[in-house]
Design an enzyme around this catalytic site. Structure first.
Site, PDB file in Angstrom:
ATOM      1  N   ASP A 254      18.138  31.594 -35.288  1.00  0.00           N
ATOM      2  CA  ASP A 254      17.246  30.688 -35.425  1.00  0.00           C
ATOM      3  C   ASP A 254      16.919  30.841 -36.991  1.00  0.00           C
ATOM      4  O   ASP A 254      15.571  30.445 -36.711  1.00  0.00           O
ATOM      5  CB  ASP A 254      16.698  29.805 -34.263  1.00  0.00           C
ATOM      6  CG  ASP A 254      16.314  28.490 -35.044  1.00  0.00           C
ATOM      7  OD1 ASP A 254      16.676  28.014 -35.126  1.00  0.00           O
ATOM      8  OD2 ASP A 254      14.839  28.837 -34.381  1.00  0.00           O
ATOM      9  N   GLU A 259      12.432  33.901 -44.338  1.00  0.00           N
ATOM     10  CA  GLU A 259      13.287  32.849 -43.548  1.00  0.00           C
ATOM     11  C   GLU A 259      12.192  31.368 -44.430  1.00  0.00           C
ATOM     12  O   GLU A 259      12.695  30.442 -45.382  1.00  0.00           O
ATOM     13  CB  GLU A 259      13.222  32.940 -42.537  1.00  0.00           C
ATOM     14  CG  GLU A 259      12.260  32.629 -41.709  1.00  0.00           C
ATOM     15  CD  GLU A 259      12.001  31.237 -40.463  1.00  0.00           C
ATOM     16  OE1 GLU A 259      12.747  32.292 -39.744  1.00  0.00           O
ATOM     17  OE2 GLU A 259      11.241  31.389 -39.848  1.00  0.00           O
TER      18      GLU A 259
HETATM   19  P1  NAI Z   1       4.895  34.079 -24.722  1.00  0.00           P
HETATM   20  O1  NAI Z   1       3.773  34.721 -24.807  1.00  0.00           O
HETATM   21  O2  NAI Z   1       4.615  33.388 -23.255  1.00  0.00           O
HETATM   22  O3  NAI Z   1       6.088  35.598 -23.917  1.00  0.00           O
HETATM   23  C1  NAI Z   1       6.309  37.209 -24.759  1.00  0.00           C
HETATM   24  C2  NAI Z   1       6.983  37.970 -23.815  1.00  0.00           C
HETATM   25  O4  NAI Z   1       6.426  38.996 -24.787  1.00  0.00           O
HETATM   26  C3  NAI Z   1       5.828  38.557 -23.022  1.00  0.00           C
HETATM   27  O5  NAI Z   1       5.946  38.370 -21.492  1.00  0.00           O
HETATM   28  C4  NAI Z   1       4.831  39.530 -23.641  1.00  0.00           C
HETATM   29  O6  NAI Z   1       4.426  40.261 -21.912  1.00  0.00           O
HETATM   30  C5  NAI Z   1       6.214  40.245 -24.062  1.00  0.00           C
HETATM   31  N1  NAI Z   1       5.957  41.435 -24.940  1.00  0.00           N
HETATM   32  C6  NAI Z   1       5.028  41.604 -25.755  1.00  0.00           C
HETATM   33  N2  NAI Z   1       4.807  42.710 -26.175  1.00  0.00           N
HETATM   34  C7  NAI Z   1       6.596  43.205 -25.678  1.00  0.00           C
HETATM   35  C8  NAI Z   1       7.238  44.501 -26.500  1.00  0.00           C
HETATM   36  N3  NAI Z   1       6.992  45.498 -27.601  1.00  0.00           N
HETATM   37  N4  NAI Z   1       8.114  44.107 -26.015  1.00  0.00           N
HETATM   38  C9  NAI Z   1       9.600  43.066 -25.250  1.00  0.00           C
HETATM   39  N5  NAI Z   1       8.526  42.642 -24.557  1.00  0.00           N
HETATM   40  C10 NAI Z   1       7.453  42.102 -24.897  1.00  0.00           C
HETATM   41  O7  NAI Z   1       5.488  33.614 -25.403  1.00  0.00           O
HETATM   42  P2  NAI Z   1       6.568  32.535 -25.658  1.00  0.00           P
HETATM   43  O8  NAI Z   1       6.313  31.015 -25.982  1.00  0.00           O
HETATM   44  O9  NAI Z   1       7.298  33.059 -24.163  1.00  0.00           O
HETATM   45  O10 NAI Z   1       7.625  33.105 -27.615  1.00  0.00           O
HETATM   46  C11 NAI Z   1       8.105  34.253 -27.462  1.00  0.00           C
HETATM   47  C12 NAI Z   1       8.530  34.268 -28.719  1.00  0.00           C
HETATM   48  O11 NAI Z   1       9.208  33.035 -29.346  1.00  0.00           O
HETATM   49  C13 NAI Z   1       7.027  33.602 -30.190  1.00  0.00           C
HETATM   50  O12 NAI Z   1       6.737  34.935 -30.301  1.00  0.00           O
HETATM   51  C14 NAI Z   1       7.926  33.148 -30.961  1.00  0.00           C
HETATM   52  O13 NAI Z   1       8.044  33.933 -32.345  1.00  0.00           O
HETATM   53  C15 NAI Z   1       8.940  32.613 -30.393  1.00  0.00           C
HETATM   54  N6  NAI Z   1       8.849  30.962 -30.762  1.00  0.00           N
HETATM   55  C16 NAI Z   1      10.334  30.954 -31.475  1.00  0.00           C
HETATM   56  C17 NAI Z   1       9.976  29.077 -31.752  1.00  0.00           C
HETATM   57  C18 NAI Z   1      11.028  28.289 -32.586  1.00  0.00           C
HETATM   58  O14 NAI Z   1      11.553  27.280 -33.036  1.00  0.00           O
HETATM   59  N7  NAI Z   1      12.176  29.409 -32.953  1.00  0.00           N
HETATM   60  C19 NAI Z   1       9.338  28.308 -30.890  1.00  0.00           C
HETATM   61  C20 NAI Z   1       7.809  29.099 -30.065  1.00  0.00           C
HETATM   62  C21 NAI Z   1       7.940  29.969 -30.336  1.00  0.00           C
END
Ligand code: NAI
Length: 344
Positions: A254, A259
């Site tokens: 996605d 992009e």
């Molecule tokens: P979140 O902040 O709730 O979770 C992110 C997780 O990644 C946390 O548990 C954190 O501890 C972990 N993390 C941080 N550094 C890390 C590392 N080096 N290795 C492994 N894990 C690590 O964020 P959420 O809301 O779950 O979103 C995740 C990602 O999804 C966002 O960072 C964003 O890039 C992406 N996203 C994509 C969207 C889309 O439309 N395609 C929309 C919203 C978010």
């Protein structure tokens, strides 16, 4: 407050118009993205509202600061496109940490189901009264192992969805959540044991090209890679090589490293010059969507509401520690938000 709203799309406006009117915010929509060439449009505004592919680098931030802009309101969760170090002490940065984690997790599963069961191909065939099943064979998700990298809001919901399919879940997170009930393993084990790997961690210096030639070589042959997080997590060239050698069985993307110049725009009828993306799209076992995982009615509503709330709170001097971000985020030892509620 007057806010310059960059990269505005028709689907953004109804929700933002409503919440901004209620809050007395003045929004001016610009279709163009924010970057070094367009930053002057922010003259006379108190803040800018930006999305995932606006370029908010050091040069843009310095110019915004000169123009008197005091706040950057991201209407998304990820903030990797903002040089938060450059903004620190000058311009406050807010984001929408969670608008619908379900939207993204469900889209990740939709991609996985589609690439596996070839529903996109079946749709095209039956539209043409072609009822052949040749080439449409998939595999049962039930009993397969899925590796979830990043077990925050979206990753945990994706894991729940996978559990509903009867899949075994392996999890990796830099900060494992002991209350999640997930089976955490190290990355090596996750790579070696997963039939499907789904990325749900943020893009930062540590996670850039987490999926690369070396990690792909350590995965199971035929692994399916799902990336709904950020394009930079995957080294695209390595992914293409992995697919060509059949080490990678399929990829659902996605998001894509480059992009920024393409996604959200209509280039049908044009010659797309990005050879890597063209190569990926031409592959039968790759499914690309243009950063649409967030795009549900519920998410758009929540994005507009939280973004306007962020701006109103900022305007009234009310701290918003859950939504303000800086280069120390997340989880800095000396986080100032713990004390003052603000990043600076
Ligand atoms: P979140 O902040 O709730 O979770 C992110 C997780 O990644 C946390 O548990 C954190 O501890 C972990 N993390 C941080 N550094 C890390 C590392 N080096 N290795 C492994 N894990 C690590 O964020 P959420 O809301 O779950 O979103 C995740 C990602 O999804 C966002 O960072 C964003 O890039 C992406 N996203 C994509 C969207 C889309 O439309 N395609 C929309 C919203 C978010």
């Amino acid at each position: 407050m007057r806010i310059a709203f960059f990269d505005a799309k028709p689907y953004d406006m109804p929700g933002f118009d409503r919440y901004a009117a209620e809050a007395g915010l003045e929004l001016k929509y610009f279709e163009t993205r924010l970057n070094e060439d367009t930053v002057s449009l922010a003259a006379g505004f108190d803040g800018v509202c930006v999305f995932v592919n606006d370029v908010v680098n050091q040069a843009v931030i310095e110019r915004l600061h000169e123009l008197g802009v005091k706040v950057i309101a991201l209407r998304c969760a990820g903030f990797n496109n903002v040089d938060t170090r450059a903004a620190y002490g000058k311009i406050h940065v807010f984001r929408v940490p969670a608008y619908s984690p379900y939207a993204v997790a469900e889209h990740a599963m939709a991609l996985l189901l589609t690439i596996n069961r070839r529903t996109h191909k079946a749709y095209m065939r039956t539209k043409d009264f072609n009822f052949s099943l040749s080439g449409l064979t998939g595999f049962d998700l039930h009993g397969k192992t899925v590796g979830v990298i990043g077990t925050g809001k979206i990753g945990r919901i994706f894991a729940d969805i996978c559990r509903g399919f009867g899949m075994k879940i392996l999890a990796y997170d830099k900060f494992p959540n002991p209350e999640s009930g997930l089976d955490y393993v190290n990355l090596d084990d996750l790579f070696a044991q997963s039939d499907i790997i789904s990325l749900h961690c943020p893009l930062n210096e540590e996670t850039e090209h987490l999926i690369n030639a070396d990690s792909i070589a350590r995965m199971k042959q035929g692994v399916v890679i799902v990336n709904t997080s950020r394009g930079g997590l995957v080294d695209t060239e390595a992914l293409i090589e992995g697919i060509k050698s059949k080490q990678v069985g399929a990829a659902c993307l996605d998001v894509y490293e480059e992009e920024g110049d393409l996604f959200y725009e209509d280039y049908s009828g044009h010659i797309v010059r990005d050879d890597k993306l063209v190569r990926l799209i031409a592959m039968p076992n790759v499914l690309v969507t243009s950063h649409q995982a967030f795009l549900t009615e519920e998410a758009l509503e929540n994005i507009a509401q939280t973004t306007v709330e962020n701006l109103v709170k900022f305007s009234n001097g009310i701290p918003s520690p859950d939504t303000e971000v800086c280069y120390r985020c997340p989880r800095a030892e000396d986080c100032r938000k713990e004390r003052s509620g603000k990043c600076f």
